[in-house]
Design a protein around this motif. Structure first.
Motif, PDB file in Angstrom:
ATOM      1  N   GLU A   1      38.068  19.619   6.855  1.00 28.73           N
ATOM      2  CA  GLU A   1      37.316  19.931   7.837  1.00 28.73           C
ATOM      3  C   GLU A   1      37.600  19.183   9.308  1.00 28.73           C
ATOM      4  O   GLU A   1      37.848  19.721  10.404  1.00 28.73           O
ATOM      5  N   MET A   2      37.840  17.969   9.337  1.00 24.42           N
ATOM      6  CA  MET A   2      38.290  17.203  10.360  1.00 24.42           C
ATOM      7  C   MET A   2      39.597  17.760  10.747  1.00 24.42           C
ATOM      8  O   MET A   2      39.956  17.686  11.863  1.00 24.42           O
ATOM      9  N   GLN A   3      40.407  17.759   9.939  1.00 25.59           N
ATOM     10  CA  GLN A   3      41.788  18.290  10.103  1.00 25.59           C
ATOM     11  C   GLN A   3      41.709  19.525  10.837  1.00 25.59           C
ATOM     12  O   GLN A   3      42.652  19.695  11.985  1.00 25.59           O
ATOM     13  N   ARG A   4      40.871  20.422  10.498  1.00 22.32           N
ATOM     14  CA  ARG A   4      40.724  21.789  11.260  1.00 22.32           C
ATOM     15  C   ARG A   4      40.189  21.506  12.482  1.00 22.32           C
ATOM     16  O   ARG A   4      40.727  22.203  13.504  1.00 22.32           O
ATOM     17  N   HIS A   5      39.151  20.612  12.581  1.00 24.97           N
ATOM     18  CA  HIS A   5      38.699  20.463  14.272  1.00 24.97           C
ATOM     19  C   HIS A   5      39.865  20.098  15.110  1.00 24.97           C
ATOM     20  O   HIS A   5      39.740  20.156  16.191  1.00 24.97           O
ATOM     21  N   PHE A   6      40.677  19.143  14.623  1.00 24.37           N
ATOM     22  CA  PHE A   6      41.777  18.806  15.338  1.00 24.37           C
ATOM     23  C   PHE A   6      42.664  19.656  15.881  1.00 24.37           C
ATOM     24  O   PHE A   6      43.227  19.668  17.159  1.00 24.37           O
ATOM     25  N   TYR A   7      42.898  20.494  15.186  1.00 26.36           N
ATOM     26  CA  TYR A   7      43.822  21.665  15.396  1.00 26.36           C
ATOM     27  C   TYR A   7      43.010  22.567  16.327  1.00 26.36           C
ATOM     28  O   TYR A   7      43.853  23.077  17.348  1.00 26.36           O
ATOM     29  N   ALA A   8      41.896  22.633  16.137  1.00 35.37           N
ATOM     30  CA  ALA A   8      41.141  23.301  17.120  1.00 35.37           C
ATOM     31  C   ALA A   8      40.892  22.884  18.445  1.00 35.37           C
ATOM     32  O   ALA A   8      41.001  23.459  19.426  1.00 35.37           O
ATOM     33  N   MET A   9      40.692  21.587  18.574  1.00 33.51           N
ATOM     34  CA  MET A   9      40.632  20.837  19.831  1.00 33.51           C
ATOM     35  C   MET A   9      41.903  21.043  20.513  1.00 33.51           C
ATOM     36  O   MET A   9      41.947  21.179  21.733  1.00 33.51           O
ATOM     37  N   LYS A  10      43.016  20.884  19.919  1.00 34.39           N
ATOM     38  CA  LYS A  10      44.247  21.014  20.567  1.00 34.39           C
ATOM     39  C   LYS A  10      44.480  22.607  21.099  1.00 34.39           C
ATOM     40  O   LYS A  10      44.858  22.852  22.041  1.00 34.39           O
ATOM     41  N   GLU A  11      44.324  23.395  20.222  1.00 33.08           N
ATOM     42  CA  GLU A  11      44.006  24.788  20.738  1.00 33.08           C
ATOM     43  C   GLU A  11      43.059  25.153  21.898  1.00 33.08           C
ATOM     44  O   GLU A  11      43.570  26.090  22.748  1.00 33.08           O
ATOM     45  N   LEU A  12      42.056  24.326  22.174  1.00 36.36           N
ATOM     46  CA  LEU A  12      41.182  24.548  23.225  1.00 36.36           C
ATOM     47  C   LEU A  12      41.769  23.997  24.566  1.00 36.36           C
ATOM     48  O   LEU A  12      41.383  24.200  25.750  1.00 36.36           O
ATOM     49  N   GLY A  13      43.001  23.214  24.367  1.00 39.65           N
ATOM     50  CA  GLY A  13      43.771  22.795  25.546  1.00 39.65           C
ATOM     51  C   GLY A  13      43.530  21.468  25.784  1.00 39.65           C
ATOM     52  O   GLY A  13      43.722  20.841  26.896  1.00 39.65           O
ATOM     53  N   CYS A  14      42.787  20.542  24.845  1.00 46.56           N
ATOM     54  CA  CYS A  14      42.699  19.315  25.043  1.00 46.56           C
ATOM     55  C   CYS A  14      43.898  18.343  24.860  1.00 46.56           C
ATOM     56  O   CYS A  14      44.566  18.554  23.951  1.00 46.56           O
ATOM     57  N   ASN A  15      44.020  17.337  25.586  1.00 47.29           N
ATOM     58  CA  ASN A  15      45.160  16.183  25.385  1.00 47.29           C
ATOM     59  C   ASN A  15      44.525  15.011  25.065  1.00 47.29           C
ATOM     60  O   ASN A  15      45.039  14.192  24.529  1.00 47.29           O
ATOM     61  N   LEU A  16      42.984  14.965  24.987  1.00 46.03           N
ATOM     62  CA  LEU A  16      42.287  13.740  24.701  1.00 46.03           C
ATOM     63  C   LEU A  16      40.986  14.082  23.911  1.00 46.03           C
ATOM     64  O   LEU A  16      40.367  15.006  24.198  1.00 46.03           O
ATOM     65  N   VAL A  17      40.797  13.312  22.893  1.00 42.92           N
ATOM     66  CA  VAL A  17      39.739  13.347  21.897  1.00 42.92           C
ATOM     67  C   VAL A  17      39.028  12.178  22.026  1.00 42.92           C
ATOM     68  O   VAL A  17      39.471  11.067  21.602  1.00 42.92           O
ATOM     69  N   ARG A  18      37.559  12.201  22.403  1.00 44.12           N
ATOM     70  CA  ARG A  18      36.896  10.948  22.448  1.00 44.12           C
ATOM     71  C   ARG A  18      36.018  11.092  21.156  1.00 44.12           C
ATOM     72  O   ARG A  18      35.224  11.631  20.857  1.00 44.12           O
ATOM     73  N   VAL A  19      36.552  10.009  20.107  1.00 42.77           N
ATOM     74  CA  VAL A  19      35.998   9.969  18.845  1.00 42.77           C
ATOM     75  C   VAL A  19      34.611   9.145  19.056  1.00 42.77           C
ATOM     76  O   VAL A  19      34.653   7.872  19.149  1.00 42.77           O
ATOM     77  N   HIS A  20      33.393   9.703  19.084  1.00 46.31           N
ATOM     78  CA  HIS A  20      32.058   9.062  19.678  1.00 46.31           C
ATOM     79  C   HIS A  20      31.657   8.338  18.558  1.00 46.31           C
ATOM     80  O   HIS A  20      31.024   8.745  17.690  1.00 46.31           O
TER      81      HIS A  20
ATOM     82  N   LEU B   1      45.867  12.576  22.350  1.00 46.00           N
ATOM     83  CA  LEU B   1      45.494  11.253  22.663  1.00 46.00           C
ATOM     84  C   LEU B   1      44.021  10.939  22.227  1.00 46.00           C
ATOM     85  O   LEU B   1      43.251  11.745  22.067  1.00 46.00           O
ATOM     86  N   LEU B   2      43.642   9.452  21.953  1.00 51.20           N
ATOM     87  CA  LEU B   2      42.341   9.268  21.281  1.00 51.20           C
ATOM     88  C   LEU B   2      41.674   8.201  22.189  1.00 51.20           C
ATOM     89  O   LEU B   2      42.336   7.246  22.609  1.00 51.20           O
ATOM     90  N   TRP B   3      40.299   8.418  22.322  1.00 48.44           N
ATOM     91  CA  TRP B   3      39.477   7.474  23.061  1.00 48.44           C
ATOM     92  C   TRP B   3      38.571   7.149  21.832  1.00 48.44           C
ATOM     93  O   TRP B   3      37.847   7.939  21.188  1.00 48.44           O
ATOM     94  N   VAL B   4      38.656   5.950  21.112  1.00 48.83           N
ATOM     95  CA  VAL B   4      37.778   5.461  20.177  1.00 48.83           C
ATOM     96  C   VAL B   4      36.650   4.237  20.557  1.00 48.83           C
ATOM     97  O   VAL B   4      36.799   3.701  21.706  1.00 48.83           O
ATOM     98  N   GLU B   5      35.743   4.095  19.800  1.00 45.54           N
ATOM     99  CA  GLU B   5      34.582   3.459  20.284  1.00 45.54           C
ATOM    100  C   GLU B   5      33.951   2.724  19.264  1.00 45.54           C
ATOM    101  O   GLU B   5      33.919   3.030  18.073  1.00 45.54           O
TER     102      GLU B   5
ATOM    103  N   THR C   1      48.212   0.639  15.055  1.00 39.65           N
ATOM    104  CA  THR C   1      49.449   1.068  14.721  1.00 39.65           C
ATOM    105  C   THR C   1      49.756   2.394  15.709  1.00 39.65           C
ATOM    106  O   THR C   1      51.010   2.592  15.860  1.00 39.65           O
ATOM    107  N   HIS C   2      48.713   3.122  16.012  1.00 38.87           N
ATOM    108  CA  HIS C   2      48.690   4.494  16.585  1.00 38.87           C
ATOM    109  C   HIS C   2      48.931   4.597  18.097  1.00 38.87           C
ATOM    110  O   HIS C   2      48.340   4.104  18.761  1.00 38.87           O
ATOM    111  N   PRO C   3      50.148   5.137  18.404  1.00 37.03           N
ATOM    112  CA  PRO C   3      50.493   5.810  19.756  1.00 37.03           C
ATOM    113  C   PRO C   3      49.243   6.580  20.192  1.00 37.03           C
ATOM    114  O   PRO C   3      48.969   6.425  21.591  1.00 37.03           O
ATOM    115  N   SER C   4      48.676   7.380  19.545  1.00 39.36           N
ATOM    116  CA  SER C   4      47.506   8.141  20.057  1.00 39.36           C
ATOM    117  C   SER C   4      46.430   7.715  20.649  1.00 39.36           C
ATOM    118  O   SER C   4      45.711   8.182  21.673  1.00 39.36           O
ATOM    119  N   ILE C   5      46.013   6.400  20.024  1.00 38.58           N
ATOM    120  CA  ILE C   5      44.751   5.562  20.718  1.00 38.58           C
ATOM    121  C   ILE C   5      45.015   4.837  21.823  1.00 38.58           C
ATOM    122  O   ILE C   5      46.106   3.797  21.852  1.00 38.58           O
TER     123      ILE C   5
END
Length: 628
Positions: free
Chosen positions: A367-386, A404-408, A436-440
């Motif tokens: 399901e999380m995989q699906r969420h990430f594809y959907a957030m990209k489809e929404l036009g996001c370039n950043l996901v804040r993992v809350h 891009l990821l914003w982690v907390e 390791t991740h360039p996305s974070i």
């Protein structure tokens, strides 16, 4: 679900029926419940054989917490079974024949046990050993093998924490052909431990606070590892101007002597035998564990960005004096993130952060995989993992998708010396496995004062946050760091101790929205968000730091004054987004991606990944021209 005190991503059930939207209908479709290239929940690949211990375990609730005193690790008559991975709450419910998770209000202690047959070794015996790894388990974990207590590689008899993996080297002298593995897990509602948004003695379930889920929340596995090796963690810091990459490795040595660290870099999908770059580093190593940074040049390297998420494959070997190589692999990208003036720059180019708040809750890995594809489809370039930890393979997915990821750090719920000590320990565990991740690109230390409620009045609280901010700047310069997201940022001698000035603004009224944004960009730090934006020494905002509206929206609540249907909500989001982009603001984070418990303001179906609003809604055009 990153469980216990935040939200862990559990592997999906193989019996789970998945759906996607096709021509307006929900049609069954096969989704993978694991990454076939990386079956274990970790970001770094190790080619050694492994054996998952997931599945049925014996299970017991230690109601009176007398299992230690009564020697359950030496032998116990278990009356129930449980499926690992899973939550304590679900396991207790299953033991009682109830369909819904069972809540607990103070303390829970449970025991798990299973047997495993000693695997055959695939290497020369003196070079290899058996290692046991928990993908995540918490909050307090003790492990016994055949009645003998084990210590983690870091020397812990009790492992504290529940968002990251930890490992045990299994001594040959206590291994049998058939082995009994016993695990005791304890957790409490203690507000001083990192809990994220799950309930505690301070914040009770309801509204934005969720039911607690804890325990055996990710896979556990056995694998053969070399006695002398690189551990499964790689830090990456790139200097894009000079095409240099700094790699941080953790070395585990049992046999002192001379070793070579050999690095080879290949294209991510390249089948070519010749590496793009290679370098050797000769070292004399003592027994024990140590960290080592090495630097190598990557001529002609392409940079990683959302528009072009270019990755490289690193093959890292630790070679002993006899030429035997212990190997790990990781994917990485070269990128630079910078807060410069009032905007954010990626690879020296200005970027507007089109973000969305993401709380995975009890979502499965699929399901999380699906969420990430959907957030990209929404036009996001950043996901804040809350304030949540997720399956590490999700970070790999973000690397590949160019998100891009914003982690907390999952927050404690009270501000004390002990809560700050627990917070720092959790931060260090997370960063060690996630650098390791360039996305974070962004880390938050705290959010809305949770676990730092006295930030405006207690100099010790502020000093801890300032010291941690400085530590992150020096030790992990590849990230931007936010001290306390939403309000109550810290000023010291008029300098903000945060790379970003962030504000949480909630209103359903368009006129009020314009007023708040205008006041914000004028530098009015009081009366915009729920609390003053800056505490400590006087601070005067003159666009010297990027300004982000890091939470806004919440348009799923009709009783909050929000839109009544999806079409109206989409129009309101589009209007509010246009107002953001018309001002000198560096980015925004819409709240939120999916519904979770009582928060019914998501744009994505939590199970199918289907959007309830048009695709591209959260995307924005080119940033406005610089002022002046």
């Amino acid at each position: 679900m990153d469980l216990t005190h935040s939200n862990y991503g559990l592997s999906a059930s193989k019996e789970e029926e998945e759906y996607t939207a096709v021509a307006g209908e929900k049609t069954p479709v096969a989704y993978p419940d694991e990454d076939p290239g990386n079956p274990l929940p970790r970001a770094v690949l190790r080619l050694n054989n492994h054996q998952l211990l997931d599945g049925e375990w014996k299970f017991a609730v230690d109601t009176n917490d007398d299992g230690l005193h009564n020697g359950w690790h030496l032998g116990h008559d278990y009356q129930h079974t449980a499926q690992w991975p899973g939550s304590v709450e679900m396991h207790m419910a299953a033991a009682k024949g109830e369909p819904s998770p069972i809540a607990w209000k103070d303390k829970v202690v449970v025991w798990y046990e299973r047997e495993f047959v000693l695997p055959e070794r695939d290497e020369v015996e003196e070079r290899s050993m058996l290692q046991l790894t928990f993908g995540a388990c918490g909050y307090e974990t003790r492990v016994w093998l055949n009645g003998h207590p084990l210590q983690t590689i870091e020397g812990e008899e009790i492992h504290y924490g529940e968002y990251t993996s930890f490992s045990y080297e299994l001594p040959d002298e206590i291994l049998h052909l058939s082995n009994r593995l016993t695990v005791r897990i304890a957790d409490t509602m203690d507000a001083e431990t990192p809990r994220g948004k799950q309930e505690s003695h301070v914040y009770k379930r309801g509204g934005i606070w969720y039911q607690t889920y804890t325990g055996a929340v990710r896979s556990v596995w056995l694998e053969m590892v070399e006695r002398n090796r690189l551990r499964s963690r790689v830090g990456v810091v790139s200097v894009v101007e000079d095409q240099l990459v700094r790699f941080n490795f953790t070395l585990r040595i049992h046999d002192p002597g001379q070793y070579v660290i050999r690095l080879q870099v290949f294209g991510k999908d390249s089948d070519e035998a010749q590496p793009l770059a290679t370098s050797d580093f000769l070292m004399l190593l003592e027994a024990g564990q140590r960290e080592q940074r090495v630097v190598m040049e990557l001529p002609g390297a392409e940079l990683w960005s959302p528009a072009s998420p270019h990755l490289y494959r690193l093959v890292a070997q630790l070679i002993d004096a006899n030429g035997y190589a212990a190997q790990i692999e990781a994917y990485f990208g070269l990128r630079k993130i910078e807060a410069r003036g009032c905007y954010v720059y990626l690879n020296n180019e200005r970027i507007y952060l089109d973000g969305i708040l993401y709380q995975p809750g009890t979502a499965t890995y699929a399901e999380m995989q699906r969420h990430f594809y959907a957030m990209k489809e929404l036009g996001c370039n950043l996901v804040r993992v809350h304030i949540a930890g997720v399956d590490p393979r999700i970070y790999n997915l973000a690397d590949e998708l160019g998100l891009l990821l914003w982690v907390e750090v999952p927050s404690p719920h009270s501000s004390t010396t002990r809560s700050r000590r627990n917070h720092r320990a959790e931060l260090l565990r997370m960063v060690a496995l996630m650098e390791t991740h360039p996305s974070i690109i962004i880390w938050s230390l705290y959010n809305e004062d949770w676990g730092a409620q006295d930030i405006a009045t207690n100099s010790k609280t502020r000093q801890y946050i300032v010291d941690t901010y400085h530590y992150m700047q020096l030790a992990h310069p590849q990230f931007l760091v936010v001290d306390n997201d939403g309000w109550h940022h810290i000023s010291y001698l008029g300098r903000l101790k945060s790379d970003l000035l962030t504000a949480h603004l909630y209103t359903p009224d368009a006129n009020r929205w314009r007023e708040l944004l205008d006041r914000l960009v004028r530098g009015e730090l009081e009366g915009t968000a729920a609390f003053p934006l800056v505490v400590g020494d006087p601070f005067f905002y003159r666009r010297q730091v990027p300004l982000l509206v890091s939470e806004w929206g919440g348009f799923g609540f009709p009783d909050y004054g929000g839109p009544q249907d999806d079409a109206e909500r989409a129009e309101r989001i589009r209007l509010f987004k246009d107002e953001l982009r018309a001002r000198p603001i560096a980015g925004d984070v819409y709240t939120q991606a999916t519904n979770i418990e009582d928060e019914r303001n998501g744009l994505i179906d939590p199970h199918t990944g289907e959007l309830s609003v048009p695709a591209g809604l959260l995307a924005s055009g080119p940033p406005p021209a610089p002022l002046g």
